[in-house]
Design an enzyme around this catalytic site. Structure first.
Site, PDB file in Angstrom:
ATOM      1  N   LYS A  32       0.816  -1.214   0.000  1.00  0.00           N
ATOM      2  CA  LYS A  32       0.000   0.000   0.000  1.00  0.00           C
ATOM      3  C   LYS A  32       0.856   1.272   0.000  1.00  0.00           C
ATOM      4  O   LYS A  32       0.496   2.250  -0.666  1.00  0.00           O
ATOM      5  CB  LYS A  32      -0.941   0.010   1.196  1.00  0.00           C
ATOM      6  CG  LYS A  32      -0.264   0.040   2.552  1.00  0.00           C
ATOM      7  CD  LYS A  32      -1.273   0.042   3.672  1.00  0.00           C
ATOM      8  CE  LYS A  32      -0.588   0.049   5.028  1.00  0.00           C
ATOM      9  NZ  LYS A  32       0.285   1.207   5.226  1.00  0.00           N
ATOM     10  N   THR A  33       1.987   1.265   0.729  1.00  0.00           N
ATOM     11  CA  THR A  33       2.837   2.453   0.755  1.00  0.00           C
ATOM     12  C   THR A  33       3.437   2.710  -0.626  1.00  0.00           C
ATOM     13  O   THR A  33       3.558   3.857  -1.068  1.00  0.00           O
ATOM     14  CB  THR A  33       3.952   2.298   1.798  1.00  0.00           C
ATOM     15  OG1 THR A  33       3.368   2.008   3.075  1.00  0.00           O
ATOM     16  CG2 THR A  33       4.781   3.561   1.907  1.00  0.00           C
ATOM     17  N   ASP A 217      -3.275   7.397   4.372  1.00  0.00           N
ATOM     18  CA  ASP A 217      -2.828   6.039   4.653  1.00  0.00           C
ATOM     19  C   ASP A 217      -3.552   5.502   5.893  1.00  0.00           C
ATOM     20  O   ASP A 217      -4.036   6.265   6.725  1.00  0.00           O
ATOM     21  CB  ASP A 217      -1.317   6.057   4.908  1.00  0.00           C
ATOM     22  CG  ASP A 217      -0.694   4.673   4.845  1.00  0.00           C
ATOM     23  OD1 ASP A 217      -1.400   3.719   4.471  1.00  0.00           O
ATOM     24  OD2 ASP A 217       0.502   4.555   5.159  1.00  0.00           O
ATOM     25  N   GLU A 218      -3.628   4.165   6.026  1.00  0.00           N
ATOM     26  CA  GLU A 218      -4.209   3.505   7.197  1.00  0.00           C
ATOM     27  C   GLU A 218      -5.605   4.057   7.520  1.00  0.00           C
ATOM     28  O   GLU A 218      -5.908   4.383   8.674  1.00  0.00           O
ATOM     29  CB  GLU A 218      -3.288   3.666   8.420  1.00  0.00           C
ATOM     30  CG  GLU A 218      -1.878   3.161   8.222  1.00  0.00           C
ATOM     31  CD  GLU A 218      -1.768   1.643   8.222  1.00  0.00           C
ATOM     32  OE1 GLU A 218      -2.811   0.968   8.210  1.00  0.00           O
ATOM     33  OE2 GLU A 218      -0.634   1.133   8.200  1.00  0.00           O
ATOM     34  N   GLN A 248      -7.615  -5.045   9.422  1.00  0.00           N
ATOM     35  CA  GLN A 248      -6.555  -4.623  10.338  1.00  0.00           C
ATOM     36  C   GLN A 248      -6.980  -3.427  11.187  1.00  0.00           C
ATOM     37  O   GLN A 248      -6.139  -2.701  11.714  1.00  0.00           O
ATOM     38  CB  GLN A 248      -5.282  -4.284   9.555  1.00  0.00           C
ATOM     39  CG  GLN A 248      -4.685  -5.472   8.824  1.00  0.00           C
ATOM     40  CD  GLN A 248      -3.333  -5.159   8.214  1.00  0.00           C
ATOM     41  OE1 GLN A 248      -2.341  -4.953   8.900  1.00  0.00           O
ATOM     42  NE2 GLN A 248      -3.295  -5.114   6.887  1.00  0.00           N
ATOM     43  N   ARG A 603       2.002 -10.914  10.582  1.00  0.00           N
ATOM     44  CA  ARG A 603       3.337 -10.331  10.791  1.00  0.00           C
ATOM     45  C   ARG A 603       4.418 -11.330  10.386  1.00  0.00           C
ATOM     46  O   ARG A 603       5.581 -10.958  10.223  1.00  0.00           O
ATOM     47  CB  ARG A 603       3.555  -9.969  12.257  1.00  0.00           C
ATOM     48  CG  ARG A 603       2.624  -8.927  12.868  1.00  0.00           C
ATOM     49  CD  ARG A 603       2.464  -7.702  12.037  1.00  0.00           C
ATOM     50  NE  ARG A 603       1.296  -7.817  11.157  1.00  0.00           N
ATOM     51  CZ  ARG A 603       1.045  -7.027  10.115  1.00  0.00           C
ATOM     52  NH1 ARG A 603       1.906  -6.095   9.788  1.00  0.00           N
ATOM     53  NH2 ARG A 603      -0.044  -7.181   9.388  1.00  0.00           N
TER      54      ARG A 603
END
Length: 741
Positions: A32-33, A217-218, A248, A603
């Site tokens: 995504k970044t 973002d997020e 998330q 993770r």
């Protein structure tokens, strides 16, 4: 640059979106970044968007710096001028430009949690007396919760509550005190920006014209106030691009609203939704298992994570007799993996639901010489000596900051005790003055005794000399050094039991100030001072996580979000921990616990372990536990059980004291681990300075009895019951406390 060759088809589709609201559903590890940074570059190169007309919002300063760095790698110097920052930093920047419209001055300071609590405690004394039903932490939480929702805290009160009237008075007094000090808390930064844009159409129009493209973002972590801010900043149908993953969303407890993602199309009509499903982090086995866990939540957006990575090994599970045995099994597995050369210590992450679960792992790792670091310990900027010096700097920037003034009034000690400080605050309230002005006036009147007036006058004169330094000093680092010299603060630290460590922290703050000045665009010292204070105030826990050393990392699931490890141990997979017992009676809380489990599982890159203890101690009694219900969501073909003897059957050596019965089925421990730095014998356990039952006297809290003593490495923590039944947890080496004969 041909961006397309660096992106998969779904990423490229998101990057070249022509405009209008866009929701990018980005599964874990889907890049995504990369999409956000490439979209910024695409807007500038292909759409000829001026950098000053692009606003990119993240949740941490660390994420903002990473985005700024990545954009610079793509565009070089062309990227200068882009607004990249956190929600709070962006709003602070806007508010300083228009503070006058809200009755504030542009040099307002930002109060952190401890500052808020100080103000709340004082307000409680004025409005509620000794009413013990009103706890400062709960009140602070209520204020934050209300501001996250962009409502008045009064709206959260039960109309039938016996304390409603007191709380209404307290909320009013709290806001008055903040405005008097020309200060804002974190919630104010967002709420005041929303109010500014809502009440001033010309300001709103100016920013809508300025920001032709807004990227966030997020987005799953946004609260209601942040959602409203975006609606004010973006013209209906304008170029708004948000990226997030509803699976998330794990910060509901601090105000995050998952409905901001689920209802995006209705809140921003004409919105387009794109999904990123290719994962670049984990094996397919881990992704499949985590996806099955996530599917247990009915209220979510469907996505199917896949990867071109290898299928990978099955997930390993283990159940142990107790948390201590669980830690031993995991220690044995880590030693086996490292000894085989497959991984290093820094490749291992141990995740748990609550901080308290770290204790058996820390004990075990110390015993068997496994290097480790616990993420989430006391932050650098929360250490007493750092907060003292920052309070000095904030007072120099804004003398009306009463919280900072009261913090340093007796730091280092000047003989101005708590009673005098309370009397000064009472005098300020009585006269309607701020604490600084009240201090000035009190030095000229008979309000205090001659001895106290002398001490207050000496402090005021020193403070005035320090204020003059802002005009005289040539640099931020130089200002700090002069401050340390004139206040004799360094000399004071040298007299403390841990003075050397605290002086090292002070030196680090000076280095930080020098580096900040070198990188900052502001040239005048007053502007530099304000920018530095704001930067520190906006730093979060995540921003302060240091780079991983050659150590195993222990952290809570909430701290792990955004990180990844080749090997992950997700521990305490029991009902009552995952999901947590406080969340099992509420459907929305339970759904978030499932998402938290999903975050922990994703993770892991190559190996994932799930462990639990079959018994735990509750209220002094060993009780059986139940497996986490989330385990039943994982298909049997994706997970293998390690049984009672650990993941690979290896067990660490255990002592066999007098009267113990050897276990005939016990396997031998793995060969000793022979790293040179680990070959020395364990350091002798530190003898505590206090013992349970000791009578003690605290400088400000009075006399009490030690009820509990805990030694962790070189740190000794004590729990003391003071007169009146007050219980306090103290660091024995730092607290001004002595043992009575």
């Amino acid at each position: 640059m041909d961006f397309r060759q660096h992106l998969n088809p779904q990423q490229w589709e998101a990057v070249r979106h022509e405009g209008g609201p866009l929701l990018i559903l980005a599964g874990a590890g889907s890049g995504k970044t990369r999409v956000l940074t490439y979209r910024i570059a695409h807007l500038m190169q292909e759409r000829q968007r001026d950098p000053s007309r692009i606003l990119a919002i993240t949740f941490t300063n660390k994420a903002a710096e990473e985005m700024r760095s990545r954009v610079a790698q793509l565009l070089g110097t062309q990227s200068r001028g882009i607004w990249i920052g956190t929600f709070h930093a962006t709003c602070a920047r806007i508010l300083r430009r228009h503070a006058g419209r809200l009755g504030l001055q542009a040099n307002f300071v930002i109060y952190d949690e401890s500052d808020q609590l100080h103000v709340i405690r004082d307000c409680l004394k004025r409005t509620a007396g000794d009413d013990r039903r009103l706890q400062p932490q709960l009140i602070r939480s209520m204020i934050d919760r209300a501001k996250n929702r962009a409502v008045d805290p009064v709206h959260l009160l039960d109309p039938a509550s016996a304390t409603r009237q007191q709380l209404e008075l307290l909320f009013t007094e709290y806001e008055r005190r903040l405005r008097e000090a020309n200060a804002m808390d974190f919630g104010d930064l967002i709420c005041c920006a929303v109010r500014l844009l809502g009440q001033c159409p010309e300001v709103r129009a100016a920013y809508r014209e300025l920001f032709r493209s807004v990227l966030v973002d997020e987005y799953q972590d946004t609260n209601r106030a942040q959602h409203l801010l975006l609606q004010q900043l973006v013209t209906p149908g304008g170029d708004l691009c948000v990226v997030g993953d509803d699976d998330q969303s794990i910060y509901r407890w601090r105000g995050a609203e998952i409905n901001n993602m689920l209802d995006f199309e209705s809140d921003f009509p004409g919105a387009r939704v794109l999904t990123l499903e290719q994962n670049y982090r984990s094996t397919q086995t881990i992704l499949s298992a985590a996806s099955e866990v996530a599917k247990g939540n009915p209220k979510r957006r469907e996505k199917r994570l896949w990867t071109e990575n290898e299928p990978g090994e099955p997930i390993r599970s283990c159940s142990a007799d107790s948390p201590e045995r669980e830690a031993e099994f995991i220690a044995a597995e880590i030693l086996a993996l490292v000894r085989s050369g497959e991984v290093s210590f820094r490749d291992v992450g141990i995740l748990f639901r609550t901080n308290a679960q770290s204790r058996p792992f820390e004990d075990c790792f110390v015993l068997f010489r496994i290097p480790y670091v616990v993420v989430g310990s006391l932050r650098f900027y929360e250490r007493a000596e750092i907060k003292d010096l920052l309070a000095y700097l904030r007072l120099l920037y804004n003398p009306r900051d009463s919280v900072s003034l009261l913090r340093i009034l007796n730091r280092p000690p000047r003989g101005i005790g708590p009673a005098t400080q309370e009397a000064l605050e009472a005098y300020a309230l009585q006269t309607g003055l701020g604490v600084w002005d009240a201090l000035q006036q009190a030095c000229r009147t008979e309000v205090f005794s001659g001895a106290i007036r002398t001490k207050l006058r000496a402090f005021r004169e020193q403070a005035e000399r320090l204020l003059a330094l802002v005009e005289e000093a040539r640099s931020l680092g130089g200002l700090l050094k002069k401050l340390l010299e004139q206040t004799a603060y360094s000399s004071y630290l040298e007299t403390q039991p841990d003075g050397e460590r605290r002086l090292e922290n002070v030196e680090e703050l000076v280095r930080t100030a020098v580096h900040f000045e070198q990188a900052c665009e502001q040239k005048g010292l007053p502007e530099l001072l304000g920018a530095f204070c704001e930067r520190v105030a906006l730093i979060t826990n995540v921003d302060q996580s240091e780079g991983r050393t050659e150590s195993v990392t222990l952290m809570t699931l909430h701290c792990a979000k955004g990180l990844e490890f080749p090997v992950v141990f997700l521990t305490g997979m029991e009902y009552g921990l995952v999901p947590h017992q406080r969340s099992t009676s509420n459907e929305e809380d339970l759904a978030e616990e499932r998402r938290l489990c999903y975050v922990g599982m994703t993770r892991a890159r190559k190996r994932l372990y799930l462990s639990r203890a079959r018994t735990r101690t509750f209220y002094g009694e060993r009780q059986p536990t139940r497996p986490s219900p989330f385990l039943t969501s994982i298909p049997s073909g994706l997970m293998v059980a390690g049984g009672q003897e650990g993941f690979h059957g290896a067990r660490l050596p255990e002592s066999e004291g007098p009267g113990s019965t050897p276990d005939p089925h016990r396997r031998e421990a793995p060969p000793p681990f022979a790293f040179p730095e680990l070959s020395a014998p364990p350091a002798p356990r530190r003898q505590p300075a206090f013992a349970v039952g000791d009578a003690v006297e605290h400088e400000s809290l009075g006399r009490g009895i030690v009820r509990k003593v805990t030694v962790e490495g070189e740190k000794e923590k004590i729990v003391v019951e003071f007169q009146g039944g007050r219980i306090r947890k103290l660091m024995a080496g730092l607290a001004p406390i002595r043992k009575l004969p």
